[in-house]
Design a protein around this motif. Structure first.
Motif, PDB file in Angstrom:
ATOM      1  N   PRO A 191     -51.126 -18.579 -32.844  1.00 31.16           N
ATOM      2  CA  PRO A 191     -51.992 -18.957 -31.713  1.00 31.16           C
ATOM      3  C   PRO A 191     -52.343 -17.816 -30.771  1.00 31.16           C
ATOM      4  O   PRO A 191     -53.206 -17.984 -29.916  1.00 31.16           O
ATOM      5  CB  PRO A 191     -51.155 -20.021 -30.991  1.00 31.16           C
ATOM      6  N   ASP A 192     -51.705 -16.668 -30.936  1.00 33.38           N
ATOM      7  CA  ASP A 192     -52.010 -15.529 -30.072  1.00 33.38           C
ATOM      8  C   ASP A 192     -53.076 -14.615 -30.687  1.00 33.38           C
ATOM      9  O   ASP A 192     -53.387 -13.570 -30.119  1.00 33.38           O
ATOM     10  CB  ASP A 192     -50.742 -14.722 -29.785  1.00 33.38           C
ATOM     11  N   ARG A 197     -57.381 -18.831 -31.223  1.00 37.26           N
ATOM     12  CA  ARG A 197     -57.883 -18.886 -29.855  1.00 37.26           C
ATOM     13  C   ARG A 197     -59.330 -19.355 -29.815  1.00 37.26           C
ATOM     14  O   ARG A 197     -59.686 -20.232 -29.024  1.00 37.26           O
ATOM     15  CB  ARG A 197     -57.772 -17.509 -29.201  1.00 37.26           C
ATOM     16  N   PHE A 198     -60.165 -18.771 -30.652  1.00 38.01           N
ATOM     17  CA  PHE A 198     -61.584 -19.119 -30.630  1.00 38.01           C
ATOM     18  C   PHE A 198     -61.785 -20.593 -30.975  1.00 38.01           C
ATOM     19  O   PHE A 198     -62.579 -21.293 -30.327  1.00 38.01           O
ATOM     20  CB  PHE A 198     -62.367 -18.243 -31.609  1.00 38.01           C
ATOM     21  N   VAL A 199     -61.076 -21.076 -31.996  1.00 39.87           N
ATOM     22  CA  VAL A 199     -61.216 -22.482 -32.388  1.00 39.87           C
ATOM     23  C   VAL A 199     -60.755 -23.394 -31.256  1.00 39.87           C
ATOM     24  O   VAL A 199     -61.443 -24.370 -30.909  1.00 39.87           O
ATOM     25  CB  VAL A 199     -60.434 -22.763 -33.688  1.00 39.87           C
ATOM     26  N   GLN A 200     -59.599 -23.093 -30.669  1.00 43.59           N
ATOM     27  CA  GLN A 200     -59.108 -23.937 -29.578  1.00 43.59           C
ATOM     28  C   GLN A 200     -60.018 -23.867 -28.366  1.00 43.59           C
ATOM     29  O   GLN A 200     -60.413 -24.893 -27.796  1.00 43.59           O
ATOM     30  CB  GLN A 200     -57.683 -23.517 -29.188  1.00 43.59           C
ATOM     31  N   TRP A 201     -60.366 -22.674 -27.946  1.00 43.99           N
ATOM     32  CA  TRP A 201     -61.147 -22.512 -26.725  1.00 43.99           C
ATOM     33  C   TRP A 201     -62.534 -23.139 -26.854  1.00 43.99           C
ATOM     34  O   TRP A 201     -63.023 -23.777 -25.914  1.00 43.99           O
ATOM     35  CB  TRP A 201     -61.266 -21.028 -26.361  1.00 43.99           C
ATOM     36  N   ILE A 202     -63.189 -22.966 -27.987  1.00 37.93           N
ATOM     37  CA  ILE A 202     -64.527 -23.531 -28.156  1.00 37.93           C
ATOM     38  C   ILE A 202     -64.441 -25.052 -28.282  1.00 37.93           C
ATOM     39  O   ILE A 202     -65.205 -25.787 -27.648  1.00 37.93           O
ATOM     40  CB  ILE A 202     -65.229 -22.911 -29.385  1.00 37.93           C
ATOM     41  N   THR A 203     -63.497 -25.547 -29.077  1.00 40.46           N
ATOM     42  CA  THR A 203     -63.352 -26.997 -29.260  1.00 40.46           C
ATOM     43  C   THR A 203     -63.088 -27.706 -27.939  1.00 40.46           C
ATOM     44  O   THR A 203     -63.663 -28.771 -27.649  1.00 40.46           O
ATOM     45  CB  THR A 203     -62.217 -27.298 -30.247  1.00 40.46           C
ATOM     46  N   LEU A 258     -70.021 -17.835 -36.040  1.00 41.53           N
ATOM     47  CA  LEU A 258     -69.617 -18.686 -37.155  1.00 41.53           C
ATOM     48  C   LEU A 258     -68.747 -19.841 -36.670  1.00 41.53           C
ATOM     49  O   LEU A 258     -68.922 -20.995 -37.100  1.00 41.53           O
ATOM     50  CB  LEU A 258     -68.864 -17.855 -38.191  1.00 41.53           C
ATOM     51  N   THR A 259     -67.821 -19.554 -35.765  1.00 35.37           N
ATOM     52  CA  THR A 259     -66.939 -20.595 -35.239  1.00 35.37           C
ATOM     53  C   THR A 259     -67.737 -21.629 -34.455  1.00 35.37           C
ATOM     54  O   THR A 259     -67.496 -22.840 -34.566  1.00 35.37           O
ATOM     55  CB  THR A 259     -65.845 -19.966 -34.358  1.00 35.37           C
TER      56      THR A 259
END
Length: 327
Positions: A191-192, A197-203, A258-259
């Motif tokens: 997770p670091d 991070r990108f998946v969590q933050w964008i979602t 892409l994410t």
């Protein structure tokens, strides 16, 4: 079938290696100290399925503790190989924890090599890193590129481990395969690192913090491709250093785009200065892996990122609260 020690068995790579080895009929002695370098909940998520598998034995121990490692080896007298994946990972965090980084990454490797020496374990796979190539290597980067000028303590600690591996091969005949990984990603990702991070933050509609202008690039490597390379490197090779890296290089801006596409949401980006510990680019020359192991990456970036996004959505109830660490 074979008996393997897998260190870092609750880690991102180690848990998958352990799972695949057991599925293939081998037994695994897993070692992990379950440290809190990143959110322990994701380590527990990876470890728990292994604990219910026949052929898996777990020790919550620190590999740098020689006394404890000796006790494990004496309890399991027939070990075919050690797969040393345990590490204090992270190029930035290593600067905050330099003593712990060297203790785990260099002294831990020494403990594993001493097990090989004293308990007749013929083979060790030592995980290393593309960060070892420093600031301006040739691209794509071959194993022969200079690795004498690491940019941070993490890469330096891995260089120390590599040097110890060579000495133990020379002095005691230990068969050593050093595998230099290039930016690994996949389900239950660390997770670091950027991809989680990108998946969590964008979602979750959170601010995406980006160091630099996003034009730095990486050759990301899917988890199962790495696991396959590790399995192939278990054969006798003498002493070899081998790159395992992805075939698609993408800028961080391209990865964000892409994410966004896979999730169906736009990122809220906040820019920060580039971090001096970060390499501007990595891109592996995997000719040696192809020739010696018959290995090449198979999983494309879009396919692998879809797996990570799907995993996150499946585990979102708790994954949304996983700590992603400081910048």
């Amino acid at each position: 079938m074979a008996n393997y020690i897998v260190t870092g068995t609750a880690g991102f790579i180690g848990s998958r290696v352990s799972e695949v080895l057991i599925e293939n009929g081998h037994s695994v002695i897993g070692i992990d100290n379950m440290n809190d370098v990143y959110d322990v909940r994701i380590k527990e998520f990876r470890l728990n399925p292994l604990l219910s598998m026949d052929g898996f034995t777990f020790y919550k121990k620190d590999i740098a503790d020689w006394k404890e490692m000796k006790a494990i080896a004496e309890a399991h007298p027939k070990i075919d190989a050690i797969i040393n994946l345990a590490a204090r990972a992270g190029v930035r965090g290593a600067g905050e924890r330099p003593f712990a980084t060297v203790e785990s990454n260099t002294m831990g490797a020494l403990s594993m090599l001493e097990l090989c020496r004293h308990y007749d374990i013929p083979k060790i796979i030592q995980a290393s890193t593309s960060s070892i190539y420093g600031k301006n290597p040739p691209y794509p980067t071959p194993e022969s590129a200079n690795s004498d000028y690491p940019l941070q303590a993490y890469a330096a600690s891995k260089k120390g481990a590599e040097a110890l591996c060579h000495s133990y091969h020379h002095l005691y005949g230990v068969d050593v395969s050093i595998l230099r990984f290039f930016t690994v990603y996949g389900r239950a990702h660390r997770p670091d690192l950027a991809m989680f991070r990108f998946v969590q933050w964008i979602t979750e509609g959170r601010t995406l913090h980006l160091n630099g202008d996003g034009e730095q690039s990486r050759g990301f490597t899917y988890l199962d491709d790495i696991v396959r390379g590790i399995q192939l490197a278990l054969k006798p090779l003498g002493f070899e250093i081998i790159n395992l890296g992805g075939h698609e290089v993408i800028t961080i801006n391209g990865l964000i785009a892409l994410t966004e596409e896979l999730i169906g949401k736009k990122a809220l980006i906040e820019y920060h200065p580039a971090h001096p510990a970060d390499m501007q680019q990595n891109w592996a020359d995997v000719s040696k892996a192809r020739e010696m192991l018959g290995w090449e990456p198979r999983v494309g970036l879009r396919e692998g990122m879809q797996v990570l996004v799907d995993w996150y959505n499946q585990e979102r109830d708790w994954a949304k609260d996983i700590e992603t660490g400081s910048l």
